[in-house]
Structures are given as structure tokens and as C-alpha cells.
Design a protein around this motif. Sequence first.
Motif, PDB file in Angstrom:
ATOM      1  N   VAL A  28       1.302  24.338  68.996  1.00  0.00           N
ATOM      2  CA  VAL A  28       2.751  24.431  68.764  1.00  0.00           C
ATOM      3  C   VAL A  28       3.496  23.445  69.659  1.00  0.00           C
ATOM      4  O   VAL A  28       4.427  22.765  69.215  1.00  0.00           O
ATOM      5  CB  VAL A  28       3.238  25.868  69.014  1.00  0.00           C
ATOM      6  CG1 VAL A  28       4.760  25.923  69.055  1.00  0.00           C
ATOM      7  CG2 VAL A  28       2.720  26.799  67.918  1.00  0.00           C
ATOM      8  N   VAL A  29       3.081  23.336  70.916  1.00  0.00           N
ATOM      9  CA  VAL A  29       3.749  22.406  71.842  1.00  0.00           C
ATOM     10  C   VAL A  29       3.577  20.966  71.378  1.00  0.00           C
ATOM     11  O   VAL A  29       4.555  20.202  71.303  1.00  0.00           O
ATOM     12  CB  VAL A  29       3.196  22.582  73.276  1.00  0.00           C
ATOM     13  CG1 VAL A  29       3.705  21.471  74.187  1.00  0.00           C
ATOM     14  CG2 VAL A  29       3.594  23.936  73.831  1.00  0.00           C
ATOM     15  N   GLY A  31       2.814  19.871  68.363  1.00  0.00           N
ATOM     16  CA  GLY A  31       3.516  19.690  67.103  1.00  0.00           C
ATOM     17  C   GLY A  31       5.015  19.569  67.301  1.00  0.00           C
ATOM     18  O   GLY A  31       5.673  18.711  66.690  1.00  0.00           O
ATOM     19  N   ALA A  32       5.564  20.419  68.162  1.00  0.00           N
ATOM     20  CA  ALA A  32       7.002  20.373  68.423  1.00  0.00           C
ATOM     21  C   ALA A  32       7.396  19.056  69.078  1.00  0.00           C
ATOM     22  O   ALA A  32       8.453  18.489  68.771  1.00  0.00           O
ATOM     23  CB  ALA A  32       7.410  21.548  69.303  1.00  0.00           C
ATOM     24  N   ALA A  75      11.022  19.884  64.898  1.00  0.00           N
ATOM     25  CA  ALA A  75      10.050  20.473  65.824  1.00  0.00           C
ATOM     26  C   ALA A  75       9.442  21.736  65.229  1.00  0.00           C
ATOM     27  O   ALA A  75       8.232  21.980  65.342  1.00  0.00           O
ATOM     28  CB  ALA A  75      10.733  20.779  67.153  1.00  0.00           C
ATOM     29  N   THR A  78       6.901  20.760  62.190  1.00  0.00           N
ATOM     30  CA  THR A  78       5.619  20.177  62.589  1.00  0.00           C
ATOM     31  C   THR A  78       4.812  21.118  63.470  1.00  0.00           C
ATOM     32  O   THR A  78       3.590  21.013  63.541  1.00  0.00           O
ATOM     33  CB  THR A  78       5.861  18.840  63.304  1.00  0.00           C
ATOM     34  OG1 THR A  78       6.783  18.058  62.542  1.00  0.00           O
ATOM     35  CG2 THR A  78       4.566  18.044  63.431  1.00  0.00           C
ATOM     36  N   SER A  79       5.483  22.053  64.134  1.00  0.00           N
ATOM     37  CA  SER A  79       4.744  23.013  64.957  1.00  0.00           C
ATOM     38  C   SER A  79       3.829  23.885  64.098  1.00  0.00           C
ATOM     39  O   SER A  79       2.828  24.403  64.594  1.00  0.00           O
ATOM     40  CB  SER A  79       5.696  23.882  65.764  1.00  0.00           C
ATOM     41  OG  SER A  79       6.461  24.724  64.918  1.00  0.00           O
ATOM     42  N   GLY A  82       0.700  22.010  63.999  1.00  0.00           N
ATOM     43  CA  GLY A  82       0.050  22.153  65.292  1.00  0.00           C
ATOM     44  C   GLY A  82      -0.536  23.537  65.497  1.00  0.00           C
ATOM     45  O   GLY A  82      -1.630  23.679  66.049  1.00  0.00           O
ATOM     46  N   LEU A  83       0.173  24.561  65.030  1.00  0.00           N
ATOM     47  CA  LEU A  83      -0.324  25.932  65.134  1.00  0.00           C
ATOM     48  C   LEU A  83      -1.656  26.082  64.410  1.00  0.00           C
ATOM     49  O   LEU A  83      -2.608  26.674  64.939  1.00  0.00           O
ATOM     50  CB  LEU A  83       0.695  26.900  64.551  1.00  0.00           C
ATOM     51  CG  LEU A  83       0.253  28.363  64.396  1.00  0.00           C
ATOM     52  CD1 LEU A  83      -0.015  28.988  65.751  1.00  0.00           C
ATOM     53  CD2 LEU A  83       1.307  29.163  63.634  1.00  0.00           C
ATOM     54  N   ILE A 144       6.823  32.309  68.856  1.00  0.00           N
ATOM     55  CA  ILE A 144       6.461  31.637  70.107  1.00  0.00           C
ATOM     56  C   ILE A 144       6.265  32.659  71.224  1.00  0.00           C
ATOM     57  O   ILE A 144       5.314  32.578  72.020  1.00  0.00           O
ATOM     58  CB  ILE A 144       7.556  30.633  70.507  1.00  0.00           C
ATOM     59  CG1 ILE A 144       7.649  29.492  69.477  1.00  0.00           C
ATOM     60  CG2 ILE A 144       7.274  30.064  71.893  1.00  0.00           C
ATOM     61  CD1 ILE A 144       6.423  28.646  69.379  1.00  0.00           C
TER      62      ILE A 144
END
Length: 246
Positions: A28-29, A31-32, A75, A78-79, A82-83, A144
Motif C-alpha cells: 500500500v505504501v 503503491g500510494a 494514491a 494504485t495502492s 500494491g496491496l 489502512i
Amino acid sequence: MEEFWKGVGVFLIFLIARRSFDGPVDGVVYGALVGAGFAFTENIQYFAISLIEGGGPQLTMTFVVRALMSPFAHAMFTSLTGLAIGLAARRHASAGAALGFGVLGWIGAMLLHALWNGTATFSDFFLLYFTLQVPLFVGFIFGIVALRREEARLTRSRLGEYAAAGWFTPEEVNMLATPGGRKVGMSWAAQLRGDRRPLMREFIKDATTLASVRQRAITGRDPLAAQDEQALLVRTRATRAALLAY
């Protein structure tokens, strides 16, 4: 195409820094951050076009919509990619499996992005913003928070194993596993002779990193985990001694 290239960026981070890509929070970080970087660049373009084509009034409206009402939209989109990749990393997935997970996350990101563009183009933007987009963002924040709690639980569990072996005390594990506990630890270190907050920061950083290294060792996905583990154990013991020295 925007989400595709942002997703490629997150996947490249996974490939290049797999030892530091430990789970969904990392995903998540990353991706953000990729999404925020893209949004920053895109916003400059939109602001310039608005100023050229419509002057101050159009620039003001664009600023309100993009910078004030939706600063975290990219953010958030895209997170999701990433997640998904982070979940694959937590499961010791191969690069191919992580790519498959990433595609699922990318589909979610693409759908959210399309929904956002649709509310801005085809409907009453402000109505749908407050009835749909705001709840989505609130849900994202709660997600989150849930991920952070899971990360804290995992940190407590891994460090608890070291406590059982005598490397940490149970009180230290409780302090290290949560933001509140770390804050208390920093306050305590500030009261020691010479203000030992830098030492406490180092102790917290190394101990939480140790929990991640332990998780990688358990899953077997990092052949260098044992080496890192020994170095971190030595450092945390030395830092604790410096903290407690009188």
C-alpha cells in the motif's frame, strides 16, 4: 493506461527490492507513493492547461477539484495494486504469482479510476462525490488502519518469539509492537540523562526490522535472513545496553 504504468512501477519495486517488500502494508505504501508521484506530475499539467485556456477562474476550479477534493485519489487507486502484490509477497509468492495478484489489484484500481472519471464527466459530480467518493475514501482509511493493526499483531508475535528466547522482555515487546507503545518509549528515553531518544529510535527501528526479517526467515523466501537476524540481534542488545547505561 495510467493505472497500467503505475502498476508496472509498483511491480518493478517488488522485483528490485523483494527483500524489503514484506507484505500488504509495504504494498500500500509503495503503491500510494507511485500514485502520488503520478498525481503531482499530472496536476502540474492540468493547472498549466487550465491557466492557459481559462485563466484564473478555470485554474481555481481545477485546483479545488484536483488538489483539495481529490488529492489522494491516484494514491488510493494504485495502492490497490500494491496491496495485491503485498499479499503475494506475504505468501512467499514467485514473481509470476505476484504478477497475477498484481493484475487483480490493477483491475480494481482501473475500475475505481474509471468510476472517478465517470462521476466527473457523466453525472452530478458534487452529489456523487459526497455520496460515493467520500465513503470510498473513508473505507480506504479504515482499511489502512486494519492493515496497521495486523502488522502490529505480526510484529508482536515475531518479537514474542525472541522474548521467549530471552532477547527481549515482555514489556519491551509491548512497547515495540504499537505506535502508542513506541511513543511512550520515546518519552521515557527523553527523560534519561543526555536525552537518549536517538538511541530509542535506533532500538525501535532495528527491533521492528528484526520482526520483518524473522517473518522472511519463517517463510523461507530470503536466504540472507539468518545473517541479517544475527546482526540485528547484536545491534539491539548493544543499543539496549547504551539506553540503560548510567
